[in-house]
Motif scaffolding. Structure first.
Motif: not given
Length: 804
Positions: A706-712, A771-776
């Motif tokens: 399961y992977t959450t939809i990224p907020r960033f 490139y992606l960081d799911p936290e920021r």
């Protein structure tokens, strides 16, 4: 077996049972009645007529003007075109208003100016098959015996007021290949008795053994042979009733002597043969095995070469018959025959079957010997035939017979308990009912308490063990009277194995992707068997192949799939995509069965529907088929375990072929057919794949994550790298992924360019980096830092440069 209802009635009383009711009862007792034929169906108004006058038609050479008495006040004039019509004949006449087969109605007519009030009929016009009509009447009208009563129903005279039951006999019921055998069966069903013909033969003082001697050299193949001699016969047509009986049974009448042997064959089930005694060439009969290459001309005027395992009847010098199959032309009964040697014998069924098969010659006699005849009917059948020859051929029967017998057939004796019968049938049947059934069958039985000792007559050679008696009791008791019960047992709910579930998933995915399933032969030619084979293996040949094209087991599915493509394209189907899941067979050595492996193969050619631009179809290419394969691996949860490595394989394009690796193990291949193979098969660009399905099915499926939809938001960078042409895009991608660090989430190829704008020996491969960081939210500096690491890594390892 064709059974005349009227003829059968002479042996067992059928009163109260129509042919249709009887057929139903016979079928319910275990012998299927396939059809009931009404011989006079759709025919009416046909009588016996007497030709009083006959003269040529004044206006037609091929027509005759006949004055015919049809049993009415005045004779009628009939115009007849039959070449054999003559004054004084008794003939079949369809009167005005009569109806013939095919709803053909007879009306008054004028033929070339002369009135015709009816029609003189041939047997074919009365519905008989031409092959059954006596040869003398095959091209003309039928002539009744002179004692036929004028005005009587002609159909009755011809026994056409009859029903014929066609029995579909199984090989074990050879006892019903005779009228008496069927009579015993029907008598048992109806609980009535069987009436055998009365046989009484007045013989001359001269002994048959003085007229003929007998010697049997192969007693195993011929344990019993009997020869009777009938002198001074007159060859003539057999009685009308006998001819009609034969025709109803599907046998063409010939003459009285031959017809009698065929009549007794049908009546007793015992084949007989009549030799012209004077044409035998000796007074000796020797039964022996044929000499290799020895020849005989049989009654069908065919010269046949014999083998050493064929049994023949000889005159001591040369063969005069193939035992149990057919007589020879050199001893055939002819119009001038005066003396008859009548053969009745018991021949081994396998010996007869071998000769019959070798010569492609199946006769009424061989059909019975093959399945087994009653050994105790050899003598009664000969006596019956001799009686009829004396009666209808005026013959003088010599006393006794020349006979040699090396065995004494004995009936089978079987012991069975009533409890055994009830246990097998699942119901209680009283000993009285069982005893009654044995009596109806004509089986002698002795009862001791609830046990029976049953003596089975030799006519029922199919009854040898207890279970056979159980079956007889069941069918005569009535299958409908056996209660229906549900079996009491433990049940296990059905389910698919894990392998079957995965295989079904593969099939459904491919069909959903637009591929059609093909099913091809597992057998192929030696030339095609090794094409596209994934493993080296010796071929597995068939012991008895149908043809050279189907002589060995296949090692690959693709050769026949290519045939499927070619077949479709030849019929203007320009878009073909097929797959097959089937077995290939790796040699297990000469002493072992081949090892069977299940493979998956697919092939596509022509225009394709996966991608459409402005309504146009895209031609099939490598990436279309690879895309299907990628989707399949994703469906099976194997995507991260799969790798494509460029390779070379026979029959495939050297630059457009890749091995498919699963965790480093070769599981199959994908590629374009070599242009020479395409040309050979009249194909345009064609792409194929073949996989070892067992390897895929046994692999561990990746667990869904399961992977959450990224907020960033993500940041994408595209780069085009110029590298040596030999560098593989997959290796570049792996290096980029490793160097990009944890922020680099996805790398994909979106373009490859080779052309004039690049240096010779170079190519450009364009990648999209995500490139992606799911936290920021990422900064440009962070992405640039990672990007620089990527460029440094690919530059050092592959000498890659950014394309200007």
């Amino acid at each position: 077996m064709l059974v005349s209802y009227k003829w059968l009635n002479e042996y067992v009383n059928l009163e109260g049972f129509t042919a249709y009711v009887l057929a139903e009862k016979i079928t319910r007792s275990g012998i299927e009645v396939e059809t009931v034929e009404v011989l006079n169906e759709g025919i009416s108004g046909v009588v016996v007529g007497h030709v009083l006058e006959r003269e040529k038609h004044p206006e037609a050479d091929k027509l005759n003007k006949c004055l015919v008495d049809v049993g009415e006040d005045e004779p009628v004039q009939i115009i007849c075109g039959a070449p054999n019509v003559e004054k004084g004949q008794k003939v079949a006449v369809a009167k005005t208003g009569a109806v013939l087969p095919g709803n053909f109605k007879i009306k008054r007519a004028k033929l070339r100016g002369e009135e015709s009030n009816g029609m003189i009929c041939s047997l074919q016009e009365l519905g008989m098959e031409g092959k059954l009509v006596p040869k003398e009447y095959a091209e003309g009208i039928f002539v009744f015996p002179s004692d036929a009563a004028v005005g009587e129903d002609a159909l009755t005279q011809l026994n056409l007021d009859d029903h014929v039951l066609e029995l579909g006999l199984t090989p074990n019921r050879s006892d019903c290949l005779s009228m008496l055998g069927v009579a015993h069966e029907v008598a048992a069903i109806l609980s009535r008795g069987v009436k055998y013909p009365e046989v009484s033969v007045e013989t001359a003082s001269e002994k048959a053994s003085d007229a003929i001697s007998l010697k049997i050299e192969d007693k195993e193949a011929n344990p019993h042979y009997l020869a009777k001699v009938i002198k001074n016969v007159t060859i003539a047509p057999s009685p009308l009733w006998m001819q009609t009986r034969l025709m109803a049974a599907g046998i063409r009448p010939h003459n009285n002597v031959v017809d009698i042997t065929n009549f007794v064959l049908l009546e007793y089930g015992q084949p007989l043969h009549a030799f012209d005694y004077d044409r035998l060439g000796s007074k000796e009969i020797v039964v022996r095995k044929a000499k290799q290459g020895e020849k005989i001309v049989t009654l069908d005027d065919q010269e046949r070469e014999l083998k050493s395992d064929h049994l023949v009847i000889t005159n001591g010098i040369e063969p005069v018959a193939i035992a149990g199959v057919m007589g020879g032309a050199n001893s055939e009964v002819q119009a001038d025959t005066k003396n008859i040697l009548l053969e009745s014998a018991y021949f081994d069924g396998q010996t007869v079957r071998k000769a019959s098969k070798d010569h492609g010659l199946r006769s009424e006699a061989s059909a019975r010997f093959e399945k087994g005849v009653d050994p105790n009917r050899v003598v009664p059948a000969a006596e019956r035939a001799a009686q009829l020859m004396a009666l209808y051929a005026g013959g003088e029967v010599l006393n006794g017979a020349a006979e040699e017998k090396s065995f004494e057939p004995s009936p089978a004796v079987i012991q069975i308990a009533a409890e055994k019968i009830s246990s097998v049938l699942g119901m209680e049947i009283s000993t009285d009912d069982i005893s009654s059934i044995f009596d109806r069958l004509g089986f002698e039985s002795k009862q001791d308490g609830s046990s029976f000792t049953v003596t089975v007559p030799t006519r029922r050679g199919d009854i040898t063990i207890e279970e056979d008696l159980v079956e007889e009791v069941a069918r005569l008791y009535g299958y409908d009277n056996i209660p229906s019960t549900l079996p009491v047992t433990k049940t296990t709910p059905g389910t698919l194995t894990e392998y079957q579930v995965k295989r079904r998933k593969v099939r459904r995915f491919l069909e959903g992707a637009g591929l059609s399933q093909a099913i091809t032969y597992s057998l192929t030619s030696r030339e095609k068997a090794s094409q596209f084979a994934m493993e080296n293996s010796e071929l597995t040949p068939l012991a008895l192949p149908m043809s050279e094209d189907r002589s060995v087991l296949r090692l690959s599915l693709l050769p026949h799939l290519i045939e499927v493509l070619r077949h479709n394209l030849a019929r203007q189907n320009d878009q073909v995509a097929v797959y097959e899941i089937g077995s290939v067979y790796l040699s297990g050595g000469k002493e072992n069965q081949p090892n069977e492996k299940e493979h998956l193969a697919a092939a596509i050619t022509g225009l394709w529907h996966f991608h459409q631009w402005q309504g146009e179809k895209k031609a099939a290419d490598f990436f279309v088929l690879k895309g299907i394969l990628d989707g399949l691996f994703e469906k099976l949860g194997l995507n991260s375990q799969i790798e494509y490595v460029q390779s070379k394989r026979d029959g495939l394009h050297p630059g457009r072929t890749a091995d498919v690796l699963l965790n480093g193990q070769i599981a199959g291949f994908i590629g374009q057919l070599h242009p020479s193979v395409q040309k050979e098969n009249d194909l345009s660009e064609t792409y194929v794949l073949e996989l070892d399905l067992s390897i895929l099915m046994e692999a561990d499926e990746e667990k869904a994550a399961y992977t959450t939809i990224p907020r960033f938001p993500s940041i994408t960078r595209d780069i085009a790298l110029v590298v040596n042409q030999k560098v593989v895009a997959g290796e570049l991608k792996s290096e980029i992924t490793a160097a990009g660090g944890k922020l680099l989430k996805d790398v994909s190829v979106f373009d490859v360019y080779e052309g004039d704008r690049l240096e010779a020996g170079k190519k450009s491969i364009a990648f999209s980096l995500k490139y992606l960081d799911p936290e920021r939210t990422l900064t440009d500096e962070e992405v640039t830092k990672s990007f620089d690491k990527v460029m440094k890594a690919v530059s050092e390892k592959f000498g890659a440069e950014l394309r200007a």
